[in-house]
Motif scaffolding. Sequence first.
Motif, PDB file in Angstrom:
ATOM      1  N   SER A  19       0.813  -1.227   0.000  1.00  0.00           N
ATOM      2  CA  SER A  19       0.000   0.000   0.000  1.00  0.00           C
ATOM      3  C   SER A  19       0.844   1.273   0.000  1.00  0.00           C
ATOM      4  O   SER A  19       0.304   2.366   0.137  1.00  0.00           O
ATOM      5  CB  SER A  19      -0.922  -0.009   1.220  1.00  0.00           C
ATOM      6  OG  SER A  19      -0.148  -0.029   2.408  1.00  0.00           O
ATOM      7  N   ALA A  20       2.160   1.137  -0.158  1.00  0.00           N
ATOM      8  CA  ALA A  20       3.054   2.307  -0.166  1.00  0.00           C
ATOM      9  C   ALA A  20       4.197   2.055  -1.128  1.00  0.00           C
ATOM     10  O   ALA A  20       4.371   0.942  -1.636  1.00  0.00           O
ATOM     11  CB  ALA A  20       3.586   2.561   1.244  1.00  0.00           C
ATOM     12  N   GLU A  21       4.989   3.083  -1.339  1.00  0.00           N
ATOM     13  CA  GLU A  21       6.167   2.952  -2.197  1.00  0.00           C
ATOM     14  C   GLU A  21       7.259   2.182  -1.451  1.00  0.00           C
ATOM     15  O   GLU A  21       7.340   2.226  -0.227  1.00  0.00           O
ATOM     16  CB  GLU A  21       6.688   4.339  -2.594  1.00  0.00           C
ATOM     17  CG  GLU A  21       5.733   5.100  -3.501  1.00  0.00           C
ATOM     18  CD  GLU A  21       5.419   4.359  -4.790  1.00  0.00           C
ATOM     19  OE1 GLU A  21       6.366   3.987  -5.514  1.00  0.00           O
ATOM     20  OE2 GLU A  21       4.218   4.121  -5.054  1.00  0.00           O
ATOM     21  N   PRO A  22       8.111   1.465  -2.182  1.00  0.00           N
ATOM     22  CA  PRO A  22       9.183   0.719  -1.521  1.00  0.00           C
ATOM     23  C   PRO A  22      10.225   1.651  -0.910  1.00  0.00           C
ATOM     24  O   PRO A  22      10.408   2.779  -1.367  1.00  0.00           O
ATOM     25  CB  PRO A  22       9.796  -0.101  -2.654  1.00  0.00           C
ATOM     26  CG  PRO A  22       9.489   0.663  -3.889  1.00  0.00           C
ATOM     27  CD  PRO A  22       8.167   1.334  -3.635  1.00  0.00           C
ATOM     28  N   HIS A  23      10.900   1.165   0.118  1.00  0.00           N
ATOM     29  CA  HIS A  23      11.981   1.940   0.731  1.00  0.00           C
ATOM     30  C   HIS A  23      13.343   1.509   0.213  1.00  0.00           C
ATOM     31  O   HIS A  23      14.346   2.179   0.469  1.00  0.00           O
ATOM     32  CB  HIS A  23      11.932   1.833   2.263  1.00  0.00           C
ATOM     33  CG  HIS A  23      12.153   0.453   2.789  1.00  0.00           C
ATOM     34  ND1 HIS A  23      13.393  -0.130   2.868  1.00  0.00           N
ATOM     35  CD2 HIS A  23      11.267  -0.460   3.252  1.00  0.00           C
ATOM     36  CE1 HIS A  23      13.270  -1.352   3.358  1.00  0.00           C
ATOM     37  NE2 HIS A  23      11.992  -1.580   3.599  1.00  0.00           N
ATOM     38  N   HIS A  24      13.389   0.391  -0.542  1.00  0.00           N
ATOM     39  CA  HIS A  24      14.674  -0.144  -0.977  1.00  0.00           C
ATOM     40  C   HIS A  24      14.466  -0.999  -2.228  1.00  0.00           C
ATOM     41  O   HIS A  24      13.548  -1.816  -2.272  1.00  0.00           O
ATOM     42  CB  HIS A  24      15.249  -1.005   0.153  1.00  0.00           C
ATOM     43  CG  HIS A  24      16.633  -1.484  -0.084  1.00  0.00           C
ATOM     44  ND1 HIS A  24      17.738  -0.767   0.275  1.00  0.00           N
ATOM     45  CD2 HIS A  24      17.099  -2.619  -0.655  1.00  0.00           C
ATOM     46  CE1 HIS A  24      18.827  -1.435  -0.042  1.00  0.00           C
ATOM     47  NE2 HIS A  24      18.466  -2.566  -0.613  1.00  0.00           N
ATOM     48  N   ILE A  25      15.320  -0.784  -3.229  1.00  0.00           N
ATOM     49  CA  ILE A  25      15.303  -1.622  -4.432  1.00  0.00           C
ATOM     50  C   ILE A  25      16.765  -1.879  -4.796  1.00  0.00           C
ATOM     51  O   ILE A  25      17.518  -0.930  -5.019  1.00  0.00           O
ATOM     52  CB  ILE A  25      14.582  -0.940  -5.614  1.00  0.00           C
ATOM     53  CG1 ILE A  25      13.182  -0.461  -5.213  1.00  0.00           C
ATOM     54  CG2 ILE A  25      14.503  -1.888  -6.804  1.00  0.00           C
ATOM     55  CD1 ILE A  25      12.504   0.421  -6.243  1.00  0.00           C
ATOM     56  N   SER A  26      17.156  -3.151  -4.841  1.00  0.00           N
ATOM     57  CA  SER A  26      18.568  -3.424  -5.087  1.00  0.00           C
ATOM     58  C   SER A  26      18.808  -4.771  -5.747  1.00  0.00           C
ATOM     59  O   SER A  26      17.942  -5.644  -5.745  1.00  0.00           O
ATOM     60  CB  SER A  26      19.342  -3.378  -3.776  1.00  0.00           C
ATOM     61  OG  SER A  26      18.977  -4.469  -2.963  1.00  0.00           O
ATOM     62  N   TYR A  27      20.020  -4.896  -6.295  1.00  0.00           N
ATOM     63  CA  TYR A  27      20.541  -6.184  -6.744  1.00  0.00           C
ATOM     64  C   TYR A  27      21.317  -6.788  -5.584  1.00  0.00           C
ATOM     65  O   TYR A  27      21.949  -6.066  -4.815  1.00  0.00           O
ATOM     66  CB  TYR A  27      21.531  -6.010  -7.903  1.00  0.00           C
ATOM     67  CG  TYR A  27      20.939  -5.508  -9.184  1.00  0.00           C
ATOM     68  CD1 TYR A  27      20.114  -6.324  -9.958  1.00  0.00           C
ATOM     69  CD2 TYR A  27      21.245  -4.243  -9.656  1.00  0.00           C
ATOM     70  CE1 TYR A  27      19.592  -5.868 -11.164  1.00  0.00           C
ATOM     71  CE2 TYR A  27      20.734  -3.785 -10.857  1.00  0.00           C
ATOM     72  CZ  TYR A  27      19.911  -4.597 -11.606  1.00  0.00           C
ATOM     73  OH  TYR A  27      19.408  -4.142 -12.796  1.00  0.00           O
ATOM     74  N   CYS A  28      21.322  -8.116  -5.501  1.00  0.00           N
ATOM     75  CA  CYS A  28      22.160  -8.795  -4.518  1.00  0.00           C
ATOM     76  C   CYS A  28      22.936  -9.894  -5.220  1.00  0.00           C
ATOM     77  O   CYS A  28      22.358 -10.699  -5.963  1.00  0.00           O
ATOM     78  CB  CYS A  28      21.326  -9.387  -3.385  1.00  0.00           C
ATOM     79  SG  CYS A  28      22.392 -10.115  -2.102  1.00  0.00           S
TER      80      CYS A  28
END
Length: 145
Positions: A19-28
């Motif tokens: 219900s909200a925007e993400p706080h983190h988007i990454s490659y691992c």
Amino acid sequence: MTAPHTGGCRCGAVRFEASAEPHHISYCHCGDCRRASGAPVSAFVGFMADQIALDGKSLKTFENGPVTRSFCGVCGSPIAYVDERLADQIYFMLGAMDMPAYFRPTLHAHVREQLPFLHMPDDLPRHLKTSVPRPSSSNPDGTQS
């Protein structure tokens, strides 16, 4: 695009909505994520757990130390992980999102474990270890162990 953001497994037995925007988007690039996903690199979208609605009676989990990974018990699709050191956060596999192209990773984590033949020529920040501080693994100078 704005929330809600939806996703799920291949067969549809597991669905989720943020219900909200993400706080983190990454490659691992860590070996644990490689084994869990079967891919040479994984990508994650992080949300606060209280922003998530999850519907999946077939959801199964696998615990490895402080990390619990979830997957669909019907089709086997990897769904998400939670880390007990990161209270109230959940990280969904970018590929499990219904609109994965919306979620552009902003960094690479664990590049010291990156496979030598994998070349990703972007200008994103690269972290030798984790990109998300975990309280039990922080050194006094703020670096990760």
